[in-house]
Design an enzyme around this catalytic site. Structure first.
Site, PDB file in Angstrom:
ATOM      1  N   HIS B  83     -59.923 -20.560 108.707  1.00  0.00           N
ATOM      2  CA  HIS B  83     -60.483 -19.263 108.275  1.00  0.00           C
ATOM      3  C   HIS B  83     -60.003 -18.910 106.872  1.00  0.00           C
ATOM      4  O   HIS B  83     -58.954 -18.315 106.694  1.00  0.00           O
ATOM      5  CB  HIS B  83     -60.064 -18.173 109.274  1.00  0.00           C
ATOM      6  CG  HIS B  83     -60.807 -16.880 109.093  1.00  0.00           C
ATOM      7  ND1 HIS B  83     -61.096 -16.040 110.148  1.00  0.00           N
ATOM      8  CD2 HIS B  83     -61.330 -16.281 107.996  1.00  0.00           C
ATOM      9  CE1 HIS B  83     -61.753 -14.977 109.697  1.00  0.00           C
ATOM     10  NE2 HIS B  83     -61.897 -15.101 108.404  1.00  0.00           N
ATOM     11  N   HIS B  85     -61.466 -17.765 102.705  1.00  0.00           N
ATOM     12  CA  HIS B  85     -62.555 -17.356 101.816  1.00  0.00           C
ATOM     13  C   HIS B  85     -62.290 -18.022 100.475  1.00  0.00           C
ATOM     14  O   HIS B  85     -61.283 -17.748  99.837  1.00  0.00           O
ATOM     15  CB  HIS B  85     -62.581 -15.831 101.670  1.00  0.00           C
ATOM     16  CG  HIS B  85     -62.835 -15.128 102.973  1.00  0.00           C
ATOM     17  ND1 HIS B  85     -64.090 -14.775 103.394  1.00  0.00           N
ATOM     18  CD2 HIS B  85     -61.994 -14.756 103.965  1.00  0.00           C
ATOM     19  CE1 HIS B  85     -64.019 -14.196 104.586  1.00  0.00           C
ATOM     20  NE2 HIS B  85     -62.752 -14.171 104.960  1.00  0.00           N
ATOM     21  N   ARG B  87     -64.654 -18.017  98.040  1.00  0.00           N
ATOM     22  CA  ARG B  87     -65.340 -17.143  97.058  1.00  0.00           C
ATOM     23  C   ARG B  87     -66.392 -17.822  96.205  1.00  0.00           C
ATOM     24  O   ARG B  87     -67.073 -17.142  95.427  1.00  0.00           O
ATOM     25  CB  ARG B  87     -64.336 -16.466  96.127  1.00  0.00           C
ATOM     26  CG  ARG B  87     -63.230 -15.693  96.828  1.00  0.00           C
ATOM     27  CD  ARG B  87     -63.751 -14.576  97.684  1.00  0.00           C
ATOM     28  NE  ARG B  87     -62.691 -13.709  98.194  1.00  0.00           N
ATOM     29  CZ  ARG B  87     -62.821 -12.924  99.250  1.00  0.00           C
ATOM     30  NH1 ARG B  87     -63.964 -12.901  99.924  1.00  0.00           N
ATOM     31  NH2 ARG B  87     -61.826 -12.160  99.645  1.00  0.00           N
ATOM     32  N   ASN B 117     -69.368 -15.651 103.407  1.00  0.00           N
ATOM     33  CA  ASN B 117     -69.712 -14.434 102.652  1.00  0.00           C
ATOM     34  C   ASN B 117     -69.552 -14.614 101.146  1.00  0.00           C
ATOM     35  O   ASN B 117     -68.838 -13.884 100.477  1.00  0.00           O
ATOM     36  CB  ASN B 117     -68.905 -13.232 103.139  1.00  0.00           C
ATOM     37  CG  ASN B 117     -67.406 -13.430 102.995  1.00  0.00           C
ATOM     38  OD1 ASN B 117     -66.928 -14.556 102.937  1.00  0.00           O
ATOM     39  ND2 ASN B 117     -66.670 -12.346 102.923  1.00  0.00           N
ATOM     40  N   HIS B 201     -65.835 -12.223 114.259  1.00  0.00           N
ATOM     41  CA  HIS B 201     -64.958 -11.174 113.720  1.00  0.00           C
ATOM     42  C   HIS B 201     -65.281  -9.955 114.581  1.00  0.00           C
ATOM     43  O   HIS B 201     -66.361  -9.383 114.468  1.00  0.00           O
ATOM     44  CB  HIS B 201     -65.312 -10.942 112.245  1.00  0.00           C
ATOM     45  CG  HIS B 201     -64.817  -9.652 111.654  1.00  0.00           C
ATOM     46  ND1 HIS B 201     -63.944  -9.611 110.600  1.00  0.00           N
ATOM     47  CD2 HIS B 201     -65.079  -8.346 111.942  1.00  0.00           C
ATOM     48  CE1 HIS B 201     -63.691  -8.353 110.264  1.00  0.00           C
ATOM     49  NE2 HIS B 201     -64.372  -7.562 111.072  1.00  0.00           N
ATOM     50  N   HIS B 254     -59.061 -13.764 113.934  1.00  0.00           N
ATOM     51  CA  HIS B 254     -57.963 -12.828 113.625  1.00  0.00           C
ATOM     52  C   HIS B 254     -57.699 -11.720 114.643  1.00  0.00           C
ATOM     53  O   HIS B 254     -57.934 -10.546 114.377  1.00  0.00           O
ATOM     54  CB  HIS B 254     -58.136 -12.228 112.228  1.00  0.00           C
ATOM     55  CG  HIS B 254     -59.533 -11.785 111.873  1.00  0.00           C
ATOM     56  ND1 HIS B 254     -60.280 -10.952 112.669  1.00  0.00           N
ATOM     57  CD2 HIS B 254     -60.302 -12.063 110.785  1.00  0.00           C
ATOM     58  CE1 HIS B 254     -61.446 -10.735 112.083  1.00  0.00           C
ATOM     59  NE2 HIS B 254     -61.477 -11.398 110.952  1.00  0.00           N
ATOM     60  N   ASP B 327     -57.030 -16.352 107.161  1.00  0.00           N
ATOM     61  CA  ASP B 327     -57.992 -15.374 106.647  1.00  0.00           C
ATOM     62  C   ASP B 327     -57.721 -15.140 105.153  1.00  0.00           C
ATOM     63  O   ASP B 327     -57.802 -14.019 104.653  1.00  0.00           O
ATOM     64  CB  ASP B 327     -57.955 -14.056 107.427  1.00  0.00           C
ATOM     65  CG  ASP B 327     -59.170 -13.175 107.119  1.00  0.00           C
ATOM     66  OD1 ASP B 327     -60.065 -13.638 106.382  1.00  0.00           O
ATOM     67  OD2 ASP B 327     -59.216 -12.035 107.603  1.00  0.00           O
TER      68      ASP B 327
END
Lengths: 306, 456
Positions: B83, B85, B87, B117, B201, B254, B327
């Site tokens: 998990h 990110h 970007r 995302n 999530h 999470h 995360d």
């Protein structure tokens, strides 16, 4: 005396700090009663009203308080939206400081903004209301008014009625009045009173009749129309019927009880006109006392920075 | 290149290995693992192992042999963070695949799974393909997680099959959870065709509304809008029920509350196909970290209370929580240096996760074996990495030191103390509430994609 360069909240003040502000304010109130209402105490200082939320009374009160101390005042109103798009909050504040501000009086819709600025600025930061956190000068002027009217705060039964959960005025008053030894009660629908309030030693009533019994002070809070239909209460009519302050309900309080309101009022919703304009109301005196208290805050903070 | 790791304490929970020994790596694959006989353990000095065979196919010549002395250190399968990110594409000012994978390597991770995302959102095969292509230059393996629904809007399912072919290994709408229960049901059903998990999530957005921290006395005191634990638990329970209904493969991201741990524990007892992860900040920090409106401690789900931390540790210990993930959510300094309400949520977590998790070993919550399970074997199992993948992008088994697996290895020193210095993070995101913490148990050597990364 104060021991910090900023006034961030009542939470951060000791009982001595509060009393010192109230005592100093009493002196300034005398000044305001004179023919010439201005003193040269803080001549050459600059105060900036940095308001990210619309406000007339608080901003005007700070502006006039500064002027009464011979401090120059600049009003810097920034709608939050343009800040979201453009300049950052800290850049705005640093710009204002660079203009020579000694006091930055800030109002913002986000809690904690004065705390953030206080860390970044040399100027004294005065919290004029941050989100649903605090509005310390309002609580100070309320305490000043109660003390003036009742001669004391310790031991008084004081009821706050209305929207507690969204009210920074209520929060600051709860912290302040509890510190000064008053017995605070909260009255309102369960949706508008945080359930943690009972953990900090205040008594919660959902019936206004029960809550008003034998209180010395009734402090009404503004009901914000935009809360209507959001699940906090179904309609202002129903709110008014259950929690509005009427002459009959006020009879439940002590005979010499006073009624306060931080303004602006919704007449006929949280408070009836008979009460607002009646003999127990000290609402306009609160406004006058606000000037004296804000003068005292600026005066004492200037002393810390010296 | 041939790499010989000598005399390390080898931990490989996939095969129950826990002992001093050597690992031989050849051409990026595990060639051999040798453990000394147990009788050697009681002796003060370890006699050398017999040499690996020389000559023949795959034999060693001294010129191409790189030897690593791992004496006094743990040698474990490369950590897998399911998990993160990264970007990219779209928010390269926060992090890029290059900087994110470098941060991963620094933190001891050899594989990361990145959430969808980005901008554009990873909700179609061309974005997946872009991420995979970009990650070829990255220092560690990157396995993209696709969105569950187009635009993370919670309405239409993405083309899961096509995206799997491009390299997606799971699906999640992450921060914008699927609120519509029917769509979530369909996602859990449809994804079964491809054997890939749905990562949820869990947040009832209607209940959390615009909350920014845990709801309670502290949020009231700070005047910040609170998010009740129930906002998480309602969705944990809903998704468990939907997994039960559909027999789909559900992974809960999470976990932050005591109530969620209980719900997952009960579900596992009933035999529901559910796994769960937590993050180091949920067992290291309470909501108290935001007391000074510190935006570096603003994270979603929010930091909770002592009671929740205890429950999460218990859940890790008894196996209710399978995975420790980071995360990892890097943000630009300017974005965090602002109003608490308006600052984005997230912690840059890759470079502190191992040290914070090692505290659990120190406290006796987990054994080092369990730690390797939570940070390597279990994520590999959940993401289907233990067996050679159909996709050519994942070259071999991961999360294990079995012969023929990818030579992803983390070598850590559990005694060395290191002070966290956010400004020195390899990640572009310096947003951490752990700046200045002293952590024990850091990765000294990370081997990934056939390269050795070493620190002092």
């Amino acid at each position: 005396m104060l021991d910090k360069k900023d006034l961030l909240g009542i939470k951060e003040l000791s009982v001595e700090n509060i009393n010192s502000i109230l005592d100093t304010a009493a002196g300034f109130k005398d000044v305001l009663g004179r023919d010439i209402k201005k003193v040269p105490t803080l001549r050459g200082k600059t105060a900036v009203n940095l308001f990210f939320e619309p406000s007339t009374r608080t901003r005007t009160s700070f502006e006039l308080a500064a002027k009464r101390l011979s401090t120059d005042v600049i009003n810097f109103s920034v709608p939050t939206s343009s800040v979201v798009k453009g300049e950052s909050l800290i850049d705005t504040a640093l710009t204002v400081q660079a203009l020579g501000a000694d006091f930055i009086i800030i109002r913002h819709s986000s809690a904690g903004v004065p705390h953030l600025l206080a860390k970044k600025l040399r100027a004294s930061v005065i919290n004029a209301g941050d989100g649903t956190n605090e509005h310390p000068t309002q609580a100070l002027l309320d305490a000043f008014t109660i003390r003036e009217k009742k001669g004391r705060i310790e031991g008084l039964d004081i009821a706050l009625v209305g929207d507690i959960i969204h009210s920074r005025v209520a929060k600051s008053n709860i912290y302040g009045l509890t510190k000064l030894g008053a017995k605070v009660r909260l009255i309102g629908p369960p949706t508008l009173i945080p359930r943690e309030m009972e953990d900090i030693g205040v008594v919660v009533f959902h019936s206004i009749e029960e809550g008003l019994k034998d209180v010395d002070v009734v402090m009404m809070l503004r009901i914000q129309m935009e809360r209507q239909g959001k699940g906090f209460f179904p309609s202002t009519e129903e709110y008014s019927k259950n929690w509005g302050l009427t002459p009959e309900r006020l009879l439940l309080a002590k005979d010499d009880a006073i009624v306060m309101h931080p303004g602006p009022m919704n007449r006929g919703i949280e408070i009836s006109s008979e009460i607002a304009d009646g003999p127990k109301s000290v609402i306009l005196e609160q406004v006058t006392n606000g000037l004296a208290v804000r003068m005292a805050v600026m005066y004492l903070l200037a002393g810390v920075r010296k | 290149m041939t790499i010989l790791i000598q005399k390390g304490h080898i931990i490989d929970p996939s095969r129950g290995i826990d002992g001093i020994g050597d690992v031989l790596i050849e051409n990026g694959k595990i060639k051999e693992v040798r453990i000394q006989n147990t009788e050697y353990r009681s002796q003060k000095s370890n006699p050398p192992l017999p040499p690996f065979s020389k000559g023949g196919r795959g034999g060693i010549t001294n010129s191409e042999l790189k030897t690593i002395n791992a004496e006094g250190m743990f040698v474990i399968p490369g950590l897998i963070d399911m998990h993160v990110h990264l970007r990219e594409p779209g928010f390269e000012y926060k992090e890029t695949i290059k900087t994110g994978t470098a941060a991963a390597i620094r933190g001891g991770f050899t594989t990361v799974s990145c959430m969808p995302n980005t901008f554009p959102i990873n909700d179609n095969a061309s974005v997946t393909e872009f991420i995979i292509r970009k990650s070829l230059d990255g220092l560690c393996t990157v396995l993209p997680i696709g969105a569950i629904t187009k635009g993370q809007k919670g309405k239409e399912l993405v083309e899961m099959g096509t995206m799997k072919d491009e390299g997606c290994i799971a699906f999640s709408d992450d921060g914008l959870p699927v609120m519509n229960s029917l769509i979530m049901r369909r996602a859990l059903e449809y994804s079964k065709a491809f054997g890939l998990p749905i990562i949820s999530h869990c947040e009832d957005l209607t209940l959390s509304e615009d909350g920014v921290m845990s709801e309670g006395l502290l949020s009231m005191t700070l005047g910040l809008r609170g998010i009740p634990a129930e906002a998480e638990q309602i969705m944990v329970f809903r998704d468990i029920l939907l997994a039960e209904l559909t027999r789909g493969k559900l992974h809960i991201a999470h976990v932050s509350t005591e109530g969620s741990v209980k719900l997952i524990r009960d579900a596992k007892r009933r035999g529901v196909n559910v796994t769960a992860e937590t993050c180091p900040h949920y067992f290291s920090l309470t909501e108290d970290a935001v007391r000074n409106y510190d935006t570096n401690a603003k994270v979603n789900p929010p930091l909770r209370t002592k009671k929740d931390i205890e429950a999460i540790k218990e859940g890790l210990k008894d196996g209710t929580i399978d995975v420790i993930a980071t995360d990892h959510a890097p943000h630009h300094r300017d974005e965090k240096l602002r109003e608490f309400d308006l600052a984005p949520s997230g912690i840059s977590g890759l470079e502190t996760a191992l040290g914070l998790s090692m505290k659990l070993v120190d406290e006796g919550v987990l054994t080092i074996n369990q730690l390797a399970e939570k940070m390597s074997l279990n994520p590999a199992r959940i993401l289907g990495l233990l067996t050679p993948h159909l996709s050519s992008l994942i070259t071999g088994p991961k999360g294990t030191l079995a012969v023929g697996s990818d030579a992803d290895i983390t070598i850590l020193d559990t005694e060395k103390e290191v002070t966290v210095e956010a400004s020195k993070f390899v990640s572009k995101g310096k947003n951490t509430p752990f700046d200045g913490w002293v952590l024990k148990g850091v990765s000294l050597i990370t081997i990934s994609k056939g390269r050795i990364h070493e620190w002092q």
